[in-house]
Design a protein around this motif. Structure first.
Motif, PDB file in Angstrom:
ATOM      1  N   ASP A   1      46.403 -15.088   8.285  1.00 42.09           N
ATOM      2  CA  ASP A   1      46.218 -16.092   7.230  1.00 42.09           C
ATOM      3  C   ASP A   1      44.735 -16.340   6.949  1.00 42.09           C
ATOM      4  N   TYR A   2      43.881 -15.948   7.877  1.00 46.99           N
ATOM      5  CA  TYR A   2      42.439 -15.990   7.614  1.00 46.99           C
ATOM      6  C   TYR A   2      42.098 -14.687   6.896  1.00 46.99           C
ATOM      7  N   PHE A   3      42.024 -14.759   5.602  1.00 46.96           N
ATOM      8  CA  PHE A   3      41.998 -13.553   4.762  1.00 46.96           C
ATOM      9  C   PHE A   3      40.581 -12.971   4.638  1.00 46.96           C
TER      10      PHE A   3
ATOM     11  N   LYS B   1      34.253 -21.586   8.146  1.00 42.70           N
ATOM     12  CA  LYS B   1      33.447 -21.458   9.368  1.00 42.70           C
ATOM     13  C   LYS B   1      34.313 -21.596  10.618  1.00 42.70           C
TER      14      LYS B   1
ATOM     15  N   PRO C   1      28.754 -24.033   3.252  1.00 44.46           N
ATOM     16  CA  PRO C   1      29.239 -25.315   2.755  1.00 44.46           C
ATOM     17  C   PRO C   1      30.614 -25.624   3.320  1.00 44.46           C
TER      18      PRO C   1
ATOM     19  N   SER D   1      28.085 -27.535   8.371  1.00 45.61           N
ATOM     20  CA  SER D   1      28.054 -27.494   6.913  1.00 45.61           C
ATOM     21  C   SER D   1      26.980 -28.400   6.323  1.00 45.61           C
TER      22      SER D   1
END
Ligand code: ATP
Ligand code: MG
Length: 403
Positions: free
Chosen positions: A15-17, A45, A40, A199
């Motif tokens: 799912d972390y594409f 991250k 940002p 961020s």
């Protein structure tokens, strides 16, 4: 390949594409350097850190800590000590710290899975001298970690926010913490690697109090937005994972309307489109995309944007808050980038001061902060919002409020 869209939580596994090459780059950078991972809000991250955590590579043993709520050096040390208990081998290596302490010593005979980390922290706070002697414990931990075969990889998320909090309470304590931390990183035999994530930009906070030198050993890795091609593939994969059919023209329209391809904004827009399609029973079209974008994404309530608005209050000093709001409002109303001098004249007007070298310096400092915190970008002496969707959101909700 099938993926689920995550809208807010940390995306893990498939799912972390995309980002494969960024993850490779992080691993290779960590072989030689300690790293400050900057991006940002909502660029992925924490997701990147979890990729390292979930697929560790020898000889590293990754540990993840989120230090956002921490406001003192001693609490940081307690968090660090507790987090080492996530890993049996690292826990064993640091058990020596507690030899002779009754409560804790007894507890540590248990395996990692059996230890209640919350209770462990309470014990550290109440039954040890970590609070008073945090720096000493810091030195001892690093010393003990040096003796093992493994290389701990301590991933400390939201590090700049913690630094900002401590700076507000006790600059002296921050000074001691940053110096200890630097020497821990630079010990010749140091085995531990650090990956710091954040961020907001660490540099202006540290620069203002003369501590910039305590982080100049960190290699900076910046995580950008998705490029066009990745954004397109991301949406297409999400759609086919739902067994839906949407024309490529519409997918490209979604990519274009978002402007800067912040993964989170793409996920929120596409999830809202899925919902709309289900409730209306109609296919996703360009018109539906336009409608969902302006009614749902740009609404004042969207937490993502609210964060950009509220953060000014939290991290900008005194007059800067209003000055920044006025300048951002001016930028949001402009059709394109705005000359630096036009912004400076507006800055003088809102501050009620004439031009002096001091005023100019303060203006440039403010603009640099806005740039570092990803509000604006500078190109050929002109500023613009760094993200089209944020610009439209600001224009819709505040564009005519701060004038
Ligand atoms: N590579 C990705 N694939 C899919 N979704 C992503 C990816 N990166 C970010 N996202 C989206 O962004 C959201 C936030 O991801 P993550 O927590 O990793 O970002 P972050 O940069 O740590 O955010 P924050 O600054 O708020 O801590 C996720 O819930 C998801 O919607
Ligand atoms: Mg995060």
């Amino acid at each position: 390949m099938s993926i689920n869209l995550v809208t807010g939580g940390v995306p893990r596994g498939q799912d972390y594409f995309g980002r494969e090459s960024f993850i490779e780059q992080l691993w290779s950078r960590l072989r030689t350097d300690n790293v400050l991972l900057l991006a940002p809000r909502r660029y992925g991250k924490t997701g990147a850190m979890f990729q390292l955590l979930d697929n560790p590579r020898a000889p590293f043993r990754p540990i993840f800590i989120n230090v956002e709520p921490i406001e003192s050096a001693s609490d940081f040390m307690i968090e660090l000590l507790a987090s080492l208990r996530q890993d049996d081998r690292l826990a064993q290596m640091t058990n020596k710290l507690w030899e002779g302490t009754k409560n804790i010593g007894k507890n540590l005979k248990k395996s990692t899975a059996q230890i209640d980390i919350g209770m462990f922290k309470v014990h550290l706070r109440e039954h040890t001298d970590v609070q008073e002697n945090w720096a000493l414990y810091g030195e001892k931990i690093i010393e003990l970690l040096e003796k093992g075969q493994d290389r701990p990889l301590l991933m400390i998320d939201e590090f700049p926010i913690m630094v900002h909090h401590i700076a507000q309470h006790n600059i002296d304590e921050l000074r001691r913490l940053m110096r200890w931390f630097r020497s821990a990183r630079l010990t010749p035999k140091a085995k531990t690697r650090f990956l710091l994530g954040g961020s907001i930009n660490l540099m202006p906070t540290l620069d203002a109090i003369g501590l910039i030198g305590t982080v100049n050993d960190l290699a900076i890795e910046k995580l950008g937005p998705f490029d066009d091609e990745t954004a397109f593939r991301f949406i297409k994969t999400a759609i086919t994972s739902q067994k839906m059919v949407v024309g490529e023209g519409v997918i490209q329209h979604i990519v274009d309307i978002i402007g800067t391809h912040v993964p989170y904004l793409l996920s929120v827009l596409v999830t809202s489109l899925f919902d709309r399609q289900r409730t209306k029973g109609k296919p996703i079209t360009n018109e539906m995309v336009d409608d969902v974008f302006s009614t749902e994404l740009l609404s004042r309530a969207t937490p993502f944007f609210n964060h950009y608005y509220r953060r000014l209050q939290d991290y900008y000093a005194g007059d800067e808050v209003r000055q920044a709001k006025v300048l951002l409002s001016l930028l949001s109303r402009a059709a394109g980038p705005v000359q630096r001098d036009t912004l400076y004249q507006e800055y003088l007007r809102v501050s009620g001061i004439p031009h002096t070298s001091d005023a100019l310096e303060k203006f440039l400092w403010l603009m640099q902060k806005l740039e570092n915190d990803f509000y604006v970008s500078l190109f050929e002496n002109k500023y613009d919002f760094s993200n089209r969707t944020i610009k439209l959101w600001w224009q819709t909700n505040y564009g005519y409020q701060f004038v």
